[in-house]
Design a protein around this motif. Sequence first.
Motif, short mmCIF file in Angstrom:
data_model
loop_
_atom_site.label_atom_id
_atom_site.label_comp_id
_atom_site.label_asym_id
_atom_site.label_seq_id
_atom_site.Cartn_x
_atom_site.Cartn_y
_atom_site.Cartn_z
N GLU A 251 -22.04 -6.49 -17.47
CA GLU A 251 -20.94 -7.14 -18.17
C GLU A 251 -20.01 -7.81 -17.16
O GLU A 251 -19.74 -7.26 -16.09
CB GLU A 251 -20.20 -6.06 -18.95
CG GLU A 251 -19.15 -6.57 -19.90
CD GLU A 251 -18.35 -5.39 -20.50
OE1 GLU A 251 -17.19 -5.61 -20.84
OE2 GLU A 251 -18.90 -4.27 -20.58
N ILE A 252 -19.51 -8.98 -17.55
CA ILE A 252 -18.57 -9.70 -16.69
C ILE A 252 -17.14 -9.36 -17.12
O ILE A 252 -16.82 -9.41 -18.31
CB ILE A 252 -18.80 -11.22 -16.77
CG1 ILE A 252 -20.23 -11.56 -16.30
CG2 ILE A 252 -17.78 -11.98 -15.92
CD1 ILE A 252 -20.62 -13.02 -16.46
N VAL A 253 -16.33 -9.00 -16.16
CA VAL A 253 -14.92 -8.72 -16.44
C VAL A 253 -14.06 -9.67 -15.62
O VAL A 253 -14.22 -9.77 -14.40
CB VAL A 253 -14.56 -7.25 -16.06
CG1 VAL A 253 -13.09 -6.95 -16.36
CG2 VAL A 253 -15.47 -6.26 -16.79
N TYR A 254 -13.18 -10.36 -16.31
CA TYR A 254 -12.28 -11.29 -15.62
C TYR A 254 -11.09 -10.50 -15.08
O TYR A 254 -10.41 -9.81 -15.84
CB TYR A 254 -11.82 -12.37 -16.59
CG TYR A 254 -10.78 -13.31 -16.03
CD1 TYR A 254 -11.06 -14.13 -14.94
CD2 TYR A 254 -9.50 -13.40 -16.61
CE1 TYR A 254 -10.11 -15.00 -14.42
CE2 TYR A 254 -8.54 -14.27 -16.10
CZ TYR A 254 -8.85 -15.06 -15.00
OH TYR A 254 -7.91 -15.91 -14.50
N VAL A 255 -10.87 -10.56 -13.77
CA VAL A 255 -9.80 -9.75 -13.16
C VAL A 255 -8.70 -10.61 -12.52
O VAL A 255 -8.02 -10.17 -11.59
CB VAL A 255 -10.36 -8.74 -12.11
CG1 VAL A 255 -11.20 -7.67 -12.78
CG2 VAL A 255 -11.17 -9.46 -11.03
N GLY A 256 -8.51 -11.83 -13.05
CA GLY A 256 -7.44 -12.69 -12.52
C GLY A 256 -7.68 -13.01 -11.06
O GLY A 256 -8.74 -13.51 -10.70
N TYR A 257 -6.70 -12.69 -10.21
CA TYR A 257 -6.86 -12.97 -8.79
C TYR A 257 -7.64 -11.86 -8.06
O TYR A 257 -7.96 -11.99 -6.89
CB TYR A 257 -5.49 -13.13 -8.12
CG TYR A 257 -4.77 -14.40 -8.52
CD1 TYR A 257 -5.09 -15.61 -7.92
CD2 TYR A 257 -3.80 -14.39 -9.52
CE1 TYR A 257 -4.44 -16.78 -8.29
CE2 TYR A 257 -3.14 -15.55 -9.90
CZ TYR A 257 -3.47 -16.75 -9.28
OH TYR A 257 -2.84 -17.90 -9.65
N GLY A 258 -7.89 -10.75 -8.76
CA GLY A 258 -8.63 -9.66 -8.12
C GLY A 258 -7.86 -9.03 -6.98
O GLY A 258 -8.46 -8.56 -6.01
N VAL A 259 -6.54 -9.00 -7.11
CA VAL A 259 -5.70 -8.53 -6.00
C VAL A 259 -5.01 -7.22 -6.35
O VAL A 259 -4.48 -7.06 -7.45
CB VAL A 259 -4.62 -9.59 -5.65
CG1 VAL A 259 -3.55 -9.02 -4.73
CG2 VAL A 259 -5.27 -10.83 -5.02
N GLU A 260 -5.02 -6.31 -5.40
CA GLU A 260 -4.27 -5.06 -5.54
C GLU A 260 -3.40 -4.95 -4.30
O GLU A 260 -3.88 -4.64 -3.21
CB GLU A 260 -5.25 -3.89 -5.63
CG GLU A 260 -4.60 -2.61 -6.07
CD GLU A 260 -5.61 -1.46 -6.18
OE1 GLU A 260 -6.84 -1.72 -6.25
OE2 GLU A 260 -5.16 -0.32 -6.17
N ALA A 261 -2.11 -5.27 -4.46
CA ALA A 261 -1.19 -5.34 -3.32
C ALA A 261 0.06 -4.52 -3.59
O ALA A 261 1.04 -5.03 -4.14
CB ALA A 261 -0.83 -6.79 -3.04
N PRO A 262 0.04 -3.23 -3.21
CA PRO A 262 1.18 -2.36 -3.54
C PRO A 262 2.51 -2.87 -2.99
O PRO A 262 3.53 -2.77 -3.66
CB PRO A 262 0.80 -1.01 -2.92
CG PRO A 262 -0.50 -1.21 -2.22
CD PRO A 262 -1.04 -2.54 -2.54
N GLU A 263 2.47 -3.49 -1.77
CA GLU A 263 3.75 -3.93 -1.19
C GLU A 263 4.40 -5.06 -1.97
O GLU A 263 5.59 -5.32 -1.83
CB GLU A 263 3.58 -4.30 0.29
CG GLU A 263 2.71 -5.51 0.59
CD GLU A 263 1.22 -5.19 0.74
OE1 GLU A 263 0.68 -4.43 -0.09
OE2 GLU A 263 0.60 -5.73 1.68
N TYR A 264 3.63 -5.76 -2.80
CA TYR A 264 4.21 -6.80 -3.66
C TYR A 264 4.25 -6.36 -5.12
O TYR A 264 4.47 -7.17 -6.01
CB TYR A 264 3.42 -8.11 -3.51
CG TYR A 264 3.36 -8.65 -2.10
CD1 TYR A 264 4.54 -8.92 -1.40
CD2 TYR A 264 2.14 -8.89 -1.47
CE1 TYR A 264 4.49 -9.42 -0.10
CE2 TYR A 264 2.09 -9.39 -0.17
CZ TYR A 264 3.27 -9.65 0.51
OH TYR A 264 3.23 -10.14 1.79
N HIS A 265 3.99 -5.07 -5.34
CA HIS A 265 3.96 -4.50 -6.70
C HIS A 265 3.06 -5.33 -7.61
O HIS A 265 3.43 -5.71 -8.71
CB HIS A 265 5.39 -4.41 -7.28
CG HIS A 265 6.34 -3.72 -6.35
ND1 HIS A 265 6.29 -2.37 -6.12
CD2 HIS A 265 7.32 -4.22 -5.55
CE1 HIS A 265 7.21 -2.05 -5.23
NE2 HIS A 265 7.85 -3.16 -4.86
#
Length: 557
Positions: free
Chosen positions: A144-158
């Motif tokens: 299955e394809i899942v769209y994850v936007g920018y695919g970014v996980e950046a805690p310092e930028y919340h």
Amino acid sequence: MRKNLVLLSIILLICGVWAQNSSHPMAVHFPPAAIAAFQKIDAERIRAHVRFLSHDLLEGRGTGQRGGDIAAEYIATQFALDGLKPAGDNGTYMQKVPMVGITSAPESTFALVPSKGSARELKPLSEYVAYDETQQTDSTVNAEIVYVGYGVEAPEYHWDDYKGVDVKGKVLLMLVNEPTSEDPKFFKGKALTYYGRWVYKYEQAARKGAVGAILIHQTEMASYPWEVVRNSNSGEKSYLKLDGSPKLKVAAWIHLDAARELASMSGLDIGKLMADARSKDFRPVPLPVKLQAHMVNKVRPFESNNVIAMLPGSDAKLKSEAVMYSAHYDHLGMRPDMPGDNIYNGADDNATGCGILMEVAHAYADAAQKPRRSILFASVTAEEQGLLGSEYLGKHPPVPAGKITLDLNYDDVPPLGSPEEVEVSGSERTTFYPTVQALAEEFRLAIRPDSRPEAGHYYRSDHFSLARVGIPAFSINAGVKYKGHDAAWGMQQANEFTEKHYHQPSDEYHPESDFTGDAVMARFGFALGWEAASTPKLIGWQKGDEFEPARIKSGAK
Ligand SMILES: [Zn+2]
């Protein structure tokens, strides 16, 4: 004659400042021997190196290919002629970089299969490019394809596009780049951070347990056209030999038109999907479409080499530390299956940087007096394959990373005449910046701020591999203002190169090119390196910089 006058005036300029103010913080480090060495840096020698390295006989200097190996031997030979010390493996100039070449076979397939309606098989190169990172000969994906936007996980930028959603075993569809903003505290404003780079996105998808990732290409967001994606992702592609980190079975890019089709297959609008990704509240969107891909791969383990030489320092204590110069010698090789000119000569990219590196090495080797710290010259492989040679060098440096005070890199220094500007983006983040500013002034070079920080150039060249292990590192290049032209002319040259020649067979050597600027960049880099080799303390990153933790970890004092 005119050239000699220019040289002389630069030398007099340095000597002049020196004479006027003997306590000048930098000039004290330029003994007459350094000035004399510096004087010999010659645009025509750089030209000769560029002409040879970009000759058709070198077949585009493909990584692990004959032409690439000949280029490495040529550079090693120049180092030997200069009497520089080998700093590769076992007393040679060569540092072996174990790699694997992957070629996606024509029987590979890549189909979008909606839960209702008929499957749509995408055409390779024109609609998609894909590689199997697992280094297996055969991989199958039906997920299955899942769209994850920018695919970014950046805690310092919340910022978290994943929102804890389990994407294990899925194929992730995502945008290149990162959320846009004018706020310098949010993903560095307009500037691109590492989070915006495709390398990060693939790495992050694999860490999340996904089996595949598909990047949607859009020219403005990627800052380069589809042709660049296609040319950099066709034919054989190299990877560092597996080191245990998670990898994707399908690491792909699709053309914007194919993405639009995929969205409409899912009853969605691509424009809306892209817009939604800009919100902090974005959540992954599972699509009613599967990716069915069969990756058939030719897997070819091979070795390519970084070419490394050293000039030992003159100071008994400081010689254990070093300044490094780097420039990649590889380019895209050739495509025997392509009609017409199918040799990617890579004259600008990066025979120019190699020519400069060799000329700087020659100047140091010739100097009657040596700098206090040692100097390393590293011509690295597999840059075009994702900075692999420099990544390996960063992980296996000939001198510990914590003892390398600075890396100065050259990549694609166009032979366009006499520059009045210099680009040293990234240097402003180091403690060396005041020296960079002072020397630029002496060279009558205005420091040009990164003209397109949104393109994330800092993360796209070999200095980045060295910064990742903490070494203060940046590239030196000319800006856009050249003598006898306005800045618009320089900008036009740069844009024209990007559109018509960058990563194309037409990036070729032209006898009428003017290498004056390449020599100026070599002299400027020589001066910076000599200075960095003489300062009492090692250079560092500024407090709070993203690379400061790595510098501390490297044990640099
Ligand atoms: Zn390059």
